[in-house]
Design a protein around this motif. Structure first.
Motif, short mmCIF file in Angstrom:
data_model
loop_
_atom_site.label_atom_id
_atom_site.label_comp_id
_atom_site.label_asym_id
_atom_site.label_seq_id
_atom_site.Cartn_x
_atom_site.Cartn_y
_atom_site.Cartn_z
N PRO A 22 6.19 0.72 -7.85
CA PRO A 22 6.25 1.95 -8.51
C PRO A 22 6.02 3.21 -7.86
CG PRO A 22 4.14 0.79 -8.91
CD PRO A 22 5.05 -0.24 -8.09
N ASN A 23 6.48 4.21 -8.26
CA ASN A 23 6.41 5.58 -7.87
C ASN A 23 6.56 5.83 -6.14
OD1 ASN A 23 5.62 6.33 -10.23
ND2 ASN A 23 3.77 5.75 -9.78
N GLY A 24 7.54 4.78 -5.63
CA GLY A 24 7.72 4.88 -4.32
C GLY A 24 6.82 4.79 -3.06
N THR A 25 5.67 4.03 -3.65
CA THR A 25 4.65 3.76 -2.86
C THR A 25 4.92 2.48 -2.08
OG1 THR A 25 3.31 2.73 -4.50
CG2 THR A 25 3.19 5.35 -4.23
N PHE A 26 4.02 2.09 -1.09
CA PHE A 26 4.10 0.84 -0.32
C PHE A 26 3.11 -0.08 -1.32
CE2 PHE A 26 2.34 -2.22 2.62
CZ PHE A 26 3.46 -2.89 2.59
N ASP A 27 3.57 -1.30 -1.72
CA ASP A 27 2.72 -2.16 -2.46
C ASP A 27 2.92 -3.56 -1.64
OD1 ASP A 27 1.99 -4.18 -4.15
OD2 ASP A 27 3.01 -3.04 -5.92
N ALA A 28 1.91 -3.87 -0.99
CA ALA A 28 1.70 -4.94 -0.07
C ALA A 28 2.19 -6.39 -0.87
CB ALA A 28 0.84 -5.11 0.61
N ASP A 29 1.40 -6.45 -2.10
CA ASP A 29 2.34 -7.67 -3.09
C ASP A 29 3.38 -7.73 -3.29
OD1 ASP A 29 -0.56 -8.74 -3.08
OD2 ASP A 29 -1.31 -7.26 -4.67
N TRP A 30 4.11 -6.57 -3.46
CA TRP A 30 5.32 -6.77 -3.82
C TRP A 30 6.19 -7.01 -2.64
CZ3 TRP A 30 9.56 -3.87 -1.77
CH2 TRP A 30 10.86 -4.13 -2.34
N ALA A 31 5.85 -6.40 -1.46
CA ALA A 31 6.56 -6.85 -0.28
C ALA A 31 6.49 -8.14 0.15
CB ALA A 31 6.09 -5.67 0.92
N ALA A 32 5.12 -8.52 0.07
CA ALA A 32 4.88 -10.01 0.24
C ALA A 32 5.77 -11.10 -0.45
CB ALA A 32 3.39 -10.40 0.14
N THR A 33 6.08 -10.60 -1.88
CA THR A 33 6.82 -11.27 -2.49
C THR A 33 8.25 -11.26 -2.21
OG1 THR A 33 5.38 -11.01 -4.64
CG2 THR A 33 7.75 -11.76 -5.08
N ASP A 43 2.39 -18.62 2.55
CA ASP A 43 1.58 -18.38 1.22
C ASP A 43 1.42 -16.99 1.01
OD1 ASP A 43 -0.77 -17.41 2.70
OD2 ASP A 43 -1.08 -19.35 3.41
N HIS A 44 1.06 -16.72 -0.16
CA HIS A 44 0.91 -15.12 -0.68
C HIS A 44 0.06 -14.48 0.32
CE1 HIS A 44 1.44 -11.78 -3.17
NE2 HIS A 44 0.38 -11.75 -2.93
N ALA A 45 -1.20 -14.96 0.85
CA ALA A 45 -2.17 -14.11 1.75
C ALA A 45 -1.52 -14.01 2.98
CB ALA A 45 -3.48 -14.88 1.61
N THR A 46 -0.89 -14.88 3.67
CA THR A 46 -0.32 -14.86 4.73
C THR A 46 0.87 -13.80 4.85
OG1 THR A 46 -0.81 -16.91 5.26
CG2 THR A 46 1.01 -15.71 6.72
N SER A 47 1.78 -13.65 3.62
CA SER A 47 2.73 -12.90 3.64
C SER A 47 2.09 -11.38 3.53
CB SER A 47 3.57 -13.30 2.27
OG SER A 47 4.12 -14.38 2.55
N LEU A 50 1.03 -10.09 6.87
CA LEU A 50 2.15 -9.84 7.78
C LEU A 50 2.87 -8.57 7.35
CD1 LEU A 50 3.67 -13.15 8.08
CD2 LEU A 50 2.15 -12.11 9.96
N VAL A 51 3.04 -8.25 6.19
CA VAL A 51 3.87 -7.02 5.84
C VAL A 51 2.75 -5.76 6.02
CG1 VAL A 51 5.37 -8.11 4.35
CG2 VAL A 51 3.48 -7.32 3.12
N GLU A 52 1.77 -6.05 5.70
CA GLU A 52 0.65 -4.92 5.93
C GLU A 52 0.85 -4.53 7.45
OE1 GLU A 52 -3.07 -6.26 4.32
OE2 GLU A 52 -2.78 -5.36 2.53
N LYS A 53 0.59 -5.48 8.45
CA LYS A 53 0.76 -5.34 9.95
C LYS A 53 2.03 -4.56 10.18
CE LYS A 53 0.88 -7.70 14.17
NZ LYS A 53 0.60 -9.13 15.09
N ALA A 54 3.13 -5.10 9.65
CA ALA A 54 4.39 -4.41 9.84
C ALA A 54 4.54 -3.14 9.54
CB ALA A 54 5.66 -5.27 9.11
N TRP A 55 4.11 -2.92 8.08
CA TRP A 55 3.97 -1.58 7.61
C TRP A 55 3.14 -0.62 8.52
CZ3 TRP A 55 7.41 0.64 4.46
CH2 TRP A 55 6.84 1.93 4.07
#
Length: 96
Positions: A22-33, A43-47, A50-55
């Motif tokens: 939503p609103n153009g923000t980075f959402d780690a849960d969405w990116a992990a999905t 698994d979700h936690a690993t995902s 990883l996306v938080e590290k990349a971001w």
């Protein structure tokens, strides 16, 4: 996101979260999905991790695509998948 009384991530099945954060923000849960749609063995936690590290690398060092994948220090296929999600998210929400 948590369910009342639980800690499982809220599934993205309704509303704008199906299409992106939503609103153009980075959402780690969405990116992990999004990452797990290409790498279902994660698994979700690993995902999320990883996306938080990349971001963080994308935002702090301006890395995208192959340069970001190289900086992640993961096996090449996984690094590319993570980089692709972060780079696509940046294209949609930072480059507009």
């Amino acid at each position: 996101m948590t369910h009342a009384g639980g800690t499982d991530p809220k599934p993205y099945s309704t509303g704008e979260r199906v299409f992106g954060p939503p609103n153009g923000t980075f959402d780690a849960d969405w990116a992990a999905t999004a990452l797990r749609s290409n790498r279902p063995e994660l698994d979700h936690a690993t995902s999320v991790r990883l996306v938080e590290k990349a971001w963080d690398l994308l935002r702090s060092q301006g890395l995208r695509g192959g340069e970001l994948a190289d900086a992640l220090d993961l096996e090449p296929g996984l690094a590319s998948a993570v980089s692709d999600v972060a780079t696509e998210t940046a294209r949609f929400y930072l480059d507009r």
